[in-house]
Design a protein around this motif. Structure first.
Motif, PDB file in Angstrom:
ATOM      1  N   GLN A 117       0.827  -1.202   0.000  1.00 42.47           N
ATOM      2  CA  GLN A 117       0.000   0.000   0.000  1.00 42.47           C
ATOM      3  C   GLN A 117       0.869   1.264   0.000  1.00 42.47           C
ATOM      4  N   ASN A 118       0.387   2.309  -0.652  1.00 40.96           N
ATOM      5  CA  ASN A 118       1.149   3.564  -0.718  1.00 40.96           C
ATOM      6  C   ASN A 118       1.329   4.181   0.654  1.00 40.96           C
ATOM      7  N   TRP A 119       0.306   4.080   1.512  1.00 45.82           N
ATOM      8  CA  TRP A 119       0.406   4.707   2.828  1.00 45.82           C
ATOM      9  C   TRP A 119       1.503   4.062   3.661  1.00 45.82           C
ATOM     10  N   PHE A 120       1.750   2.750   3.452  1.00 45.20           N
ATOM     11  CA  PHE A 120       2.835   2.083   4.191  1.00 45.20           C
ATOM     12  C   PHE A 120       4.182   2.678   3.767  1.00 45.20           C
ATOM     13  N   LEU A 121       4.351   2.945   2.474  1.00 39.45           N
ATOM     14  CA  LEU A 121       5.574   3.581   1.980  1.00 39.45           C
ATOM     15  C   LEU A 121       5.713   4.982   2.557  1.00 39.45           C
ATOM     16  N   TYR A 122       4.604   5.731   2.643  1.00 41.40           N
ATOM     17  CA  TYR A 122       4.652   7.086   3.198  1.00 41.40           C
ATOM     18  C   TYR A 122       5.112   7.062   4.660  1.00 41.40           C
ATOM     19  N   ILE A 123       4.552   6.136   5.432  1.00 35.48           N
ATOM     20  CA  ILE A 123       4.920   6.038   6.847  1.00 35.48           C
ATOM     21  C   ILE A 123       6.386   5.646   6.983  1.00 35.48           C
ATOM     22  N   LEU A 124       6.821   4.670   6.180  1.00 40.01           N
ATOM     23  CA  LEU A 124       8.210   4.203   6.247  1.00 40.01           C
ATOM     24  C   LEU A 124       9.188   5.339   5.971  1.00 40.01           C
ATOM     25  N   LEU A 125       8.950   6.094   4.898  1.00 36.66           N
ATOM     26  CA  LEU A 125       9.850   7.196   4.543  1.00 36.66           C
ATOM     27  C   LEU A 125       9.816   8.307   5.595  1.00 36.66           C
ATOM     28  N   SER A 126       8.640   8.584   6.151  1.00 31.66           N
ATOM     29  CA  SER A 126       8.529   9.631   7.178  1.00 31.66           C
ATOM     30  C   SER A 126       9.291   9.236   8.437  1.00 31.66           C
ATOM     31  N   VAL A 127       9.146   7.981   8.854  1.00 26.54           N
ATOM     32  CA  VAL A 127       9.841   7.508  10.057  1.00 26.54           C
ATOM     33  C   VAL A 127      11.350   7.524   9.838  1.00 26.54           C
ATOM     34  N   PHE A 128      11.813   7.079   8.676  1.00 28.15           N
ATOM     35  CA  PHE A 128      13.243   7.093   8.382  1.00 28.15           C
ATOM     36  C   PHE A 128      13.792   8.511   8.391  1.00 28.15           C
TER      37      PHE A 128
END
Length: 600
Positions: A117-128
């Motif tokens: 899902q796109n939102w999972f990628l968004y969360i991953l990049l934000s946390v990193f």
């Protein structure tokens, strides 16, 4: 032979320039993650054409690949381009772990729908991005980043990440505006609990989980988390960062910083796990559709209570009919709130005291050693916090019982129920924010008591807000000392330093100034609203309480922004912000003549 000399010379030069290359890679990683975070905000917060949206998604999908390779190259340079190759150097292990996590994400995203899902990628990049930003605390140039500024920046970044997460479509069951997402994220990170939307219906299960993560990190502080894992992985940290974190968590033993962090994390985990068990034990199983829902309810409310957040997944909060008369459940919530609000320095002091006492008892009972008598077990700070907390809880309970006996306590038929409700009403204004009564139906006297308790708040270095119990107690003690004609303040046979007294009155003045300004602005923006309700919301926001007289959801955008700033200033502390803004004046070698100024 010439080739060997050439290779040796090339290797030596490569070792010499390694640090410069690593720094360039560091900036490249930061730049890529900064771009990713900016694109995530743009993608989910601003309207755009479908073609532009797809183009941005394409860039975001490629960024994890770039960052993974940069992390891996950095790890190779740090471990292999050196005189003694060391495959698993703990100092550089985080880079390999980050590269591995990104590889795992890229490998699994085609096999799992959730990860794809796109939102999972968004969360991953934000946390990193946030982890990269806060790791080491040196990304802004080092010396200019004071502990106060670093503390403030960490909360700002966490709020922005939280806002981006809450704007993801799958996180909410209905589309929420940017200002509402910002307000909710600020309330969660600042562990306030004020809401402009209904948490139970607006956010999906994933959204509530994201809120819980924000509450947990906001309650303990992002710097506590990032530095704990940095020390855990690296086995150490720079001397400057050592001093920065020592100032943030307010420990006077920098040499035992990791031990202090470990105690904080362990205490939090143990208390919250115990809270989960007892909440599950005291909850009504028939209220939930499954055992999983019951356990998730227990986890959410245990963390929310310990962090003094006040968020609830129940419609109408704890005023819900299934929990309004559940007295054992309410007592568990009260205990969690108190344990989270007394402050980690007190917990550590109590731990060290009991550890020494038990060690002496065991040695005396089983090994015939001389019992070591400790004349002064707890320090003044711990005694002051425990005493003031006990007095405020007892006084608040009695006053609530008196003022609400013929009002909100009437539906509770037993004396036990009335006492529990009174105790709950004394605990929650101390920055917890849960309510088991209709706040709009409270007596005027109770509202005044709530304003005082909210303003005082919890204790220093805790998950709660307010001006703190020590500040209020020191100010009262100073007034009493002045009335008696004493030139110093003595508590528990110790003299309180003048700097502590000065700071206490500065905190009180700044808090009233901020709250007064917030009340003035909101009353200007919302002239149709009652001043009592506006004042109540502002006190609740500054003290990160979360109690509301049902006014916050009715406010306009400008008033919501005022409350957002008020919550933020209440959490990070105006004094902390001023420490970071103003340059410190070195002690001067001269002194002006003293002269009295008329005060009264």
């Amino acid at each position: 032979m010439k080739l060997k000399h050439y290779l040796v010379d090339f290797w030596d030069k490569l070792i010499l320039i390694r640090e410069k290359v690593v720094k360039r890679i560091d900036w490249a990683i930061f730049g890529a993650l900064l771009l990713a975070f900016a694109l995530v905000i743009y993608q989910i917060a601003f309207p755009k054409e479908l073609a532009v949206e797809n183009w941005v998604d394409t860039i975001l999908i490629d960024i994890p690949i770039v960052v993974m390779f940069l992390y891996f190259i950095k790890w190779v340079l740090q471990n292999f381009i050196r005189k003694r190759i060391k495959l698993l150097d703990r100092t550089h292990l985080p880079d390999l772990i980050f590269a591995g996590l990104l590889y795992l994400f890229l490998y699994l995203k085609g096999n799992f729908e959730l990860i794809n899902q796109n939102w999972f990628l968004y969360i991953l990049l934000s946390v990193f991005f946030v982890v990269r930003l806060m790791r080491e605390g040196t990304i802004f140039g080092g010396r200019g980043m004071t502990p106060s500024v670093l503390f403030v920046v960490s909360f700002i970044m966490l709020i922005l990440v939280g806002t981006a997460i809450l704007l993801i479509p799958d996180v909410s069951s209905q589309k929420i505006s940017f200002i509402d997402a910002l307000f909710t994220a600020t309330s969660a990170v600042c562990v306030t609990g004020l809401t402009v939307v209904d948490t139970s219906t607006t956010f999906t299960g994933i959204g509530q989980d994201m809120l819980l993560v924000l509450i947990q990190i906001g309650g303990l502080g992002l710097m506590t988390f990032t530095n704990f894992f940095a020390i855990l992985f690296k086995g150490g940290m720079s001397f400057r960062n050592h001093l920065i974190l020592s100032d943030i968590i307010q420990t006077d033993k920098p040499n035992s910083l990791f031990s202090t962090l470990l105690k904080i994390m362990s205490y939090t985990l143990v208390i919250e796990l115990i809270g989960v068990f007892f909440i599950h034990l005291t909850s009504n199983e028939t209220f939930f559709t499954s055992s999983y829902d019951s356990w998730m309810f227990s986890v959410f409310h245990s963390i929310s209570a310990f962090c003094n957040a006040g968020f609830s997944t129940l419609p109408d909060g704890l005023f819900n009919g299934g929990f309004r008369y559940n007295y054992p459940f309410q007592l568990v919530i009260c205990v969690l709130v108190i344990l989270g609000g007394i402050g980690f320095p007190v917990v550590i002091d109590l731990y060290d005291t009991f550890k020494k006492l038990i060690k002496s008892l065991i040695g005396w009972l089983f090994f015939k050693k001389r019992f070591i008598f400790m004349a002064r077990n707890l320090n003044v700070h711990s005694r002051l916090v425990l005493t003031s907390t006990g007095v405020l809880l007892a006084l608040g309970t009695v006053l609530y019982f008196i003022t609400e006996y013929n009002n909100s306590l009437q539906p509770h038929p037993t004396l036990y129920g009335k006492v529990v409700q009174s105790f709950f009403g004394s605990v929650t204004p101390r920055t917890a924010g849960f309510n088991t009564v209709d706040m709009g139906g409270l007596m005027q006297g109770t509202i005044l008591i709530y304003l005082l308790l909210m303003w005082i708040g919890a204790s220093p270095s805790s998950t709660g807000g307010g001006i703190k119990t020590t500040t209020f107690t020191i100010a009262i003690s100073n007034i009493v000392a002045l009335a008696k004609g004493k030139e110093r303040v003595d508590l528990f046979k110790r003299e309180i330093s003048s700097s502590s007294i000065h700071r206490a009155f500065a905190v009180i003045f700044l808090s009233l100034l901020i709250i007064g300004m917030a009340v003035f602005l909101i009353s200007t923006f919302e002239p149709q609203q009652e001043l009592t309700k506006i004042a109540f919301e502002c006190f609740s926001a500054y003290s990160t309480v979360g109690l509301s007289m049902n006014l916050t959801p009715q406010l306009g955008t400008a008033s919501k922004l005022v409350l957002i700033v008020t919550m933020f200033l209440g959490r990070v502390g105006m004094f902390t912000l001023l420490f970071g803004v103003f340059k410190k004046i070195q002690s001067s070698s001269y002194q002006y003549p003293k002269e009295n100024v008329l005060i009264i």
